[in-house]
Write an enzyme that holds these catalytic residues in place. Sequence first.
Site, mmCIF file in Angstrom:
data_model
loop_
_atom_site.group_PDB
_atom_site.id
_atom_site.type_symbol
_atom_site.label_atom_id
_atom_site.label_comp_id
_atom_site.label_asym_id
_atom_site.label_seq_id
_atom_site.Cartn_x
_atom_site.Cartn_y
_atom_site.Cartn_z
ATOM 1 N N GLU A 17 0.857 -1.192 0.000
ATOM 2 C CA GLU A 17 0.000 0.000 0.000
ATOM 3 C C GLU A 17 0.888 1.234 0.000
ATOM 4 O O GLU A 17 1.829 1.319 0.787
ATOM 5 C CB GLU A 17 -0.908 0.026 1.239
ATOM 6 N N GLY A 108 -15.408 4.495 3.901
ATOM 7 C CA GLY A 108 -14.677 5.675 4.394
ATOM 8 C C GLY A 108 -15.123 5.976 5.812
ATOM 9 O O GLY A 108 -16.165 5.479 6.276
ATOM 10 N N ALA A 127 -20.184 0.298 2.588
ATOM 11 C CA ALA A 127 -19.353 -0.115 1.449
ATOM 12 C C ALA A 127 -20.131 -1.023 0.497
ATOM 13 O O ALA A 127 -19.978 -0.942 -0.721
ATOM 14 C CB ALA A 127 -18.100 -0.828 1.959
HETATM 15 P P1 FAD Z 1 -18.321 -0.819 5.842
HETATM 16 O O1 FAD Z 1 -18.024 -2.183 5.391
HETATM 17 O O2 FAD Z 1 -19.497 -0.126 5.238
HETATM 18 O O3 FAD Z 1 -18.507 -0.862 7.436
HETATM 19 C C1 FAD Z 1 -18.597 0.350 8.184
HETATM 20 C C2 FAD Z 1 -19.341 0.065 9.496
HETATM 21 O O4 FAD Z 1 -20.730 -0.168 9.203
HETATM 22 C C3 FAD Z 1 -18.843 -1.193 10.210
HETATM 23 O O5 FAD Z 1 -18.939 -0.982 11.602
HETATM 24 C C4 FAD Z 1 -19.827 -2.266 9.774
HETATM 25 O O6 FAD Z 1 -19.918 -3.324 10.695
HETATM 26 C C5 FAD Z 1 -21.117 -1.452 9.672
HETATM 27 N N1 FAD Z 1 -22.071 -1.993 8.696
HETATM 28 C C6 FAD Z 1 -21.788 -2.464 7.466
HETATM 29 N N2 FAD Z 1 -22.935 -2.868 6.855
HETATM 30 C C7 FAD Z 1 -23.954 -2.636 7.733
HETATM 31 C C8 FAD Z 1 -25.372 -2.852 7.707
HETATM 32 N N3 FAD Z 1 -25.967 -3.394 6.640
HETATM 33 N N4 FAD Z 1 -26.109 -2.487 8.780
HETATM 34 C C9 FAD Z 1 -25.498 -1.930 9.895
HETATM 35 N N5 FAD Z 1 -24.170 -1.716 9.966
HETATM 36 C C10 FAD Z 1 -23.405 -2.067 8.913
HETATM 37 N N6 FAD Z 1 -10.106 4.997 4.455
HETATM 38 C C11 FAD Z 1 -9.890 6.048 3.592
HETATM 39 O O7 FAD Z 1 -10.455 7.131 3.794
HETATM 40 N N7 FAD Z 1 -9.055 5.906 2.514
HETATM 41 C C12 FAD Z 1 -8.409 4.744 2.226
HETATM 42 O O8 FAD Z 1 -7.675 4.650 1.240
HETATM 43 C C13 FAD Z 1 -8.612 3.622 3.113
HETATM 44 N N8 FAD Z 1 -8.016 2.428 2.871
HETATM 45 C C14 FAD Z 1 -8.275 1.358 3.693
HETATM 46 C C15 FAD Z 1 -7.692 0.118 3.405
HETATM 47 C C16 FAD Z 1 -7.946 -0.994 4.217
HETATM 48 C C17 FAD Z 1 -7.319 -2.331 3.865
HETATM 49 C C18 FAD Z 1 -8.773 -0.866 5.365
HETATM 50 C C19 FAD Z 1 -9.023 -2.047 6.259
HETATM 51 C C20 FAD Z 1 -9.362 0.376 5.674
HETATM 52 C C21 FAD Z 1 -9.122 1.494 4.835
HETATM 53 N N9 FAD Z 1 -9.711 2.740 5.093
HETATM 54 C C22 FAD Z 1 -9.496 3.809 4.242
HETATM 55 C C23 FAD Z 1 -10.522 2.949 6.301
HETATM 56 C C24 FAD Z 1 -12.031 2.696 6.070
HETATM 57 O O9 FAD Z 1 -12.541 3.688 5.208
HETATM 58 C C25 FAD Z 1 -12.723 2.751 7.444
HETATM 59 O O10 FAD Z 1 -12.337 1.671 8.236
HETATM 60 C C26 FAD Z 1 -14.235 2.944 7.425
HETATM 61 O O11 FAD Z 1 -14.632 3.375 8.734
HETATM 62 C C27 FAD Z 1 -15.033 1.683 7.103
HETATM 63 O O12 FAD Z 1 -14.953 1.373 5.762
HETATM 64 P P2 FAD Z 1 -15.574 -0.036 5.239
HETATM 65 O O13 FAD Z 1 -15.463 -0.019 3.768
HETATM 66 O O14 FAD Z 1 -14.993 -1.163 5.971
HETATM 67 O O15 FAD Z 1 -17.117 0.173 5.686
#
Ligand code: FAD
Length: 288
Positions: A17, A108, A127
């Site tokens: 990364e 995010g 996401a």
């Molecule tokens: P999601 O999968 O949507 O989850 C977010 C929260 O919502 C979690 O608590 C989940 O349990 C909950 N949730 C999901 N679906 C539901 C549902 N149906 N009902 C109720 N709750 C739900 N951030 C940046 O800004 N830029 C980056 O480049 C970046 N790169 C990253 C790379 C990696 C490998 C990782 C692990 C994280 C990265 N992040 C980045 C951080 C990320 O954006 C945060 O962790 C963010 O808070 C969650 O993103 P997610 O896509 O996992 O969200």
Amino acid sequence: MQIHNLFDKQKTIVSFEVFPPKATVPLESIFKTTEGLQALNPDFVSITYGAAGSSSGRTLETADKVKNAYGIEALAHLTCITSSREDIDSILDQLQNHHIENILALRGDMPINKTAQENLTTNYRYAMDVITHIKSRNYFSIAAAAYPEGHMECNSLAEDTAHLQQKIVAGADFLITQVFFDNSIFYKFLDRIQKAGISAPICAGIMPLLTIKQIARIRSLCGASIPKPLQLIIDKYEHKPLDLEKAGIEYACEQITNLVANQVDGIHLYTMNKLEHSKFIIQQTGLR
Ligand code: FAD
């Protein structure tokens, strides 16, 4: 090439990364790192996306260079929580125009400001919503984030697993984990998600701890727990920065060696744009 096709049980996928430079710094400042990483022959390089899309142009430019100048598969990160459908479509068009076929699709972080949270008019709450949208293009290989210790906002590991499952159902092809420092937590996570029927390939996210400041930042950002052996290292070298850096790198090497021995699908190294450290880790662990 679509990254999910690279996974093969015979070998460990190696990926890095990097983060693009801030808008005020010349883009060229990242090229020394990407050129050096190219020499390590990674399977792919992922490029982060600034919070709330603040560096989306830079993510695209860096991914373009990685893919089209260095010939390395690029995985462009993309967050959706503050984006409209038009914003996302415009970014997907640009990625497609540059032949970048791989996206790490993320929600995010929620804006910290309460008013900003209340005024969110996004089409993408989670996401999985943007994954569904990206999937409908039938062009991209999609990665999603996974959290061995559970996402900080989630109440239970069972809920966290269910939400991960939803991202797979929406179209995620492979997973990259949040950084973790305790391999036993990762193995329990693997067990948990396998029992839930998730079989997508997983890259284990490894970050060497290099400074006391970084340790505090990582803990506040993602809540990763620090196991006793690592805490002992931190305590021992708290006031000896060079020794701490050396021990942090050795610790990451030990984590990787153990993961590879246990046939992990991939190692994803959070390089923090530190070329020399990354080179050392990859060579020391025999990954290249
Ligand atoms: P999601 O999968 O949507 O989850 C977010 C929260 O919502 C979690 O608590 C989940 O349990 C909950 N949730 C999901 N679906 C539901 C549902 N149906 N009902 C109720 N709750 C739900 N951030 C940046 O800004 N830029 C980056 O480049 C970046 N790169 C990253 C790379 C990696 C490998 C990782 C692990 C994280 C990265 N992040 C980045 C951080 C990320 O954006 C945060 O962790 C963010 O808070 C969650 O993103 P997610 O896509 O996992 O969200």
